[in-house]
Write a protein that holds these residues in place. Structure first.
Motif, PDB file in Angstrom:
ATOM      1  N   LYS A 106       8.986  13.174 -10.005  1.00  0.00           N
ATOM      2  CA  LYS A 106       7.968  13.518  -9.013  1.00  0.00           C
ATOM      3  C   LYS A 106       7.127  14.728  -9.396  1.00  0.00           C
ATOM      4  N   LYS A 107       7.219  15.154 -10.644  1.00  0.00           N
ATOM      5  CA  LYS A 107       6.424  16.305 -11.086  1.00  0.00           C
ATOM      6  C   LYS A 107       4.952  15.946 -11.235  1.00  0.00           C
ATOM      7  N   ASP A 108       4.681  14.692 -11.559  1.00  0.00           N
ATOM      8  CA  ASP A 108       3.311  14.209 -11.715  1.00  0.00           C
ATOM      9  C   ASP A 108       2.720  13.966 -10.320  1.00  0.00           C
ATOM     10  N   PRO A 109       1.621  14.657  -9.956  1.00  0.00           N
ATOM     11  CA  PRO A 109       1.052  14.498  -8.616  1.00  0.00           C
ATOM     12  C   PRO A 109       0.645  13.053  -8.295  1.00  0.00           C
ATOM     13  N   ALA A 110       0.181  12.302  -9.271  1.00  0.00           N
ATOM     14  CA  ALA A 110      -0.214  10.909  -9.029  1.00  0.00           C
ATOM     15  C   ALA A 110       1.019  10.061  -8.711  1.00  0.00           C
ATOM     16  N   VAL A 111       2.105  10.296  -9.438  1.00  0.00           N
ATOM     17  CA  VAL A 111       3.352   9.574  -9.189  1.00  0.00           C
ATOM     18  C   VAL A 111       3.899   9.964  -7.821  1.00  0.00           C
ATOM     19  N   ARG A 112       3.861  11.243  -7.510  1.00  0.00           N
ATOM     20  CA  ARG A 112       4.339  11.727  -6.209  1.00  0.00           C
ATOM     21  C   ARG A 112       3.547  11.092  -5.072  1.00  0.00           C
ATOM     22  N   ALA A 113       2.225  10.988  -5.227  1.00  0.00           N
ATOM     23  CA  ALA A 113       1.387  10.378  -4.188  1.00  0.00           C
ATOM     24  C   ALA A 113       1.749   8.908  -4.000  1.00  0.00           C
ATOM     25  N   ALA A 134       4.647   7.598  -4.613  1.00  0.00           N
ATOM     26  CA  ALA A 134       5.976   7.580  -3.996  1.00  0.00           C
ATOM     27  C   ALA A 134       5.876   7.799  -2.488  1.00  0.00           C
ATOM     28  N   VAL A 135       4.989   8.681  -2.070  1.00  0.00           N
ATOM     29  CA  VAL A 135       4.780   8.904  -0.633  1.00  0.00           C
ATOM     30  C   VAL A 135       4.221   7.636   0.002  1.00  0.00           C
ATOM     31  N   ASP A 136       3.247   7.008  -0.647  1.00  0.00           N
ATOM     32  CA  ASP A 136       2.685   5.748  -0.132  1.00  0.00           C
ATOM     33  C   ASP A 136       3.771   4.682  -0.023  1.00  0.00           C
ATOM     34  N   ALA A 137       4.654   4.623  -1.035  1.00  0.00           N
ATOM     35  CA  ALA A 137       5.745   3.645  -1.014  1.00  0.00           C
ATOM     36  C   ALA A 137       6.700   3.921   0.149  1.00  0.00           C
ATOM     37  N   THR A 138       6.986   5.191   0.398  1.00  0.00           N
ATOM     38  CA  THR A 138       7.865   5.562   1.508  1.00  0.00           C
ATOM     39  C   THR A 138       7.267   5.132   2.835  1.00  0.00           C
ATOM     40  N   ILE A 139       5.978   5.348   2.995  1.00  0.00           N
ATOM     41  CA  ILE A 139       5.294   4.953   4.234  1.00  0.00           C
ATOM     42  C   ILE A 139       5.325   3.429   4.384  1.00  0.00           C
ATOM     43  N   ALA A 140       5.082   2.698   3.293  1.00  0.00           N
ATOM     44  CA  ALA A 140       5.104   1.232   3.340  1.00  0.00           C
ATOM     45  C   ALA A 140       6.491   0.715   3.717  1.00  0.00           C
ATOM     46  N   ILE A 141       7.536   1.320   3.145  1.00  0.00           N
ATOM     47  CA  ILE A 141       8.909   0.904   3.472  1.00  0.00           C
ATOM     48  C   ILE A 141       9.214   1.215   4.935  1.00  0.00           C
ATOM     49  N   ALA A 142       8.817   2.390   5.412  1.00  0.00           N
ATOM     50  CA  ALA A 142       9.058   2.757   6.816  1.00  0.00           C
ATOM     51  C   ALA A 142       8.369   1.770   7.757  1.00  0.00           C
ATOM     52  N   LYS A 143       7.138   1.385   7.436  1.00  0.00           N
ATOM     53  CA  LYS A 143       6.429   0.404   8.267  1.00  0.00           C
ATOM     54  C   LYS A 143       7.131  -0.945   8.241  1.00  0.00           C
ATOM     55  N   ALA A 144       7.568  -1.372   7.054  1.00  0.00           N
ATOM     56  CA  ALA A 144       8.262  -2.662   6.938  1.00  0.00           C
ATOM     57  C   ALA A 144       9.562  -2.653   7.738  1.00  0.00           C
ATOM     58  N   ILE A 145      10.292  -1.541   7.664  1.00  0.00           N
ATOM     59  CA  ILE A 145      11.532  -1.434   8.436  1.00  0.00           C
ATOM     60  C   ILE A 145      11.226  -1.505   9.930  1.00  0.00           C
ATOM     61  N   GLY A 146      10.170  -0.823  10.362  1.00  0.00           N
ATOM     62  CA  GLY A 146       9.789  -0.861  11.774  1.00  0.00           C
ATOM     63  C   GLY A 146       9.412  -2.260  12.232  1.00  0.00           C
ATOM     64  N   VAL A 147       8.630  -2.963  11.431  1.00  0.00           N
ATOM     65  CA  VAL A 147       8.215  -4.327  11.794  1.00  0.00           C
ATOM     66  C   VAL A 147       9.431  -5.238  11.891  1.00  0.00           C
ATOM     67  N   THR A 148      10.296  -5.197  10.879  1.00  0.00           N
ATOM     68  CA  THR A 148      11.450  -6.103  10.919  1.00  0.00           C
ATOM     69  C   THR A 148      12.414  -5.724  12.040  1.00  0.00           C
ATOM     70  N   LEU A 190       8.197  -0.480  -8.296  1.00  0.00           N
ATOM     71  CA  LEU A 190       8.014  -1.536  -9.276  1.00  0.00           C
ATOM     72  C   LEU A 190       6.669  -1.455  -9.978  1.00  0.00           C
ATOM     73  N   GLY A 191       6.695  -1.622 -11.279  1.00  0.00           N
ATOM     74  CA  GLY A 191       5.470  -1.690 -12.067  1.00  0.00           C
ATOM     75  C   GLY A 191       4.728  -0.373 -12.133  1.00  0.00           C
ATOM     76  N   GLU A 192       3.570  -0.423 -12.796  1.00  0.00           N
ATOM     77  CA  GLU A 192       2.748   0.789 -12.934  1.00  0.00           C
ATOM     78  C   GLU A 192       2.177   1.243 -11.600  1.00  0.00           C
ATOM     79  N   GLU A 193       1.984   0.293 -10.678  1.00  0.00           N
ATOM     80  CA  GLU A 193       1.448   0.647  -9.354  1.00  0.00           C
ATOM     81  C   GLU A 193       2.508   1.267  -8.453  1.00  0.00           C
ATOM     82  N   LEU A 194       3.777   1.207  -8.897  1.00  0.00           N
ATOM     83  CA  LEU A 194       4.903   1.714  -8.112  1.00  0.00           C
ATOM     84  C   LEU A 194       4.953   1.076  -6.729  1.00  0.00           C
ATOM     85  N   LYS A 195       4.853  -0.230  -6.690  1.00  0.00           N
ATOM     86  CA  LYS A 195       4.957  -0.977  -5.429  1.00  0.00           C
ATOM     87  C   LYS A 195       6.388  -0.865  -4.917  1.00  0.00           C
TER      88      LYS A 195
END
Length: 161
Positions: free
Chosen positions: A12-19, A21-35, A54-59
């Motif tokens: 998480k030292k790379d700001p782009a990777v960290r950003a 990762a934050v987007d991924a966390t938000i997406a997972i939280a939303k998915a958990i809420g929906v399910t 996953l992948g370069e996009e860190l999906k």
């Protein structure tokens, strides 16, 4: 099998990777809420080691469904009750709703528990009036920089496991 890196092992030292990762966390939280709210499906172990990027996009991808269950109507009602009570900004009422429900956290800090509840269940607010801004910042900083240490739900009612 999901090819990728876990959130906990991510550099998480790379700001782009960290950003991402934050987007991924938000997406997972939303998915958990929906399910959880639509399907009553509950993944009770969504810690950083169970979130794959996953992948370069860190999906985001969620793994380890061994502790998942379907919430009973009573359990879902408790969660909905807590979500609605967040609007009251009353820590006492929220604590009363959680007491005896079988849900527990990995922290005893009431302010950190409240910050976590507001962060995940009431994204329209920052917990203003119920949580000191400093506590919310500690939570956000932990999620962003030390995800392995973030407060999480650690116990669920016995019938859910």
């Amino acid at each position: 099998f999901l090819p990728g890196v876990t959130m906990g092992a991510l550099d998480k030292k790379d700001p782009a990777v960290r950003a991402k990762a934050v987007d991924a966390t938000i997406a997972i939280a939303k998915a958990i809420g929906v399910t959880m709210f639509r399907e009553r499906f509950f993944h009770s172990d969504p810690h950083p080691g169970n979130i794959m990027l996953l992948g370069e996009e860190l999906k985001p991808g969620l793994i380890d469904f061994g502790q998942c269950t379907t919430l009973t109507k009573k359990q879902l009602r408790t969660i909905c009750h807590v979500v609605l009570l967040l609007r009251t900004r009353s820590q006492t009422l929220i604590d009363q709703a959680l007491r005896g429900s079988g849900f527990a956290f990995n922290t005893e800090d009431p302010e950190l528990k409240m910050a976590l509840l507001y962060y995940f269940f009431d994204s329209s607010t920052t917990g203003s009036g119920a949580v000191r801004p400093e506590a919310m910042e500690v939570l956000k900083d932990t999620i962003q920089h030390k995800p392995a240490e973030m407060p999480v739900l650690t116990d669920t009612p016995r019938e859910m496991v």
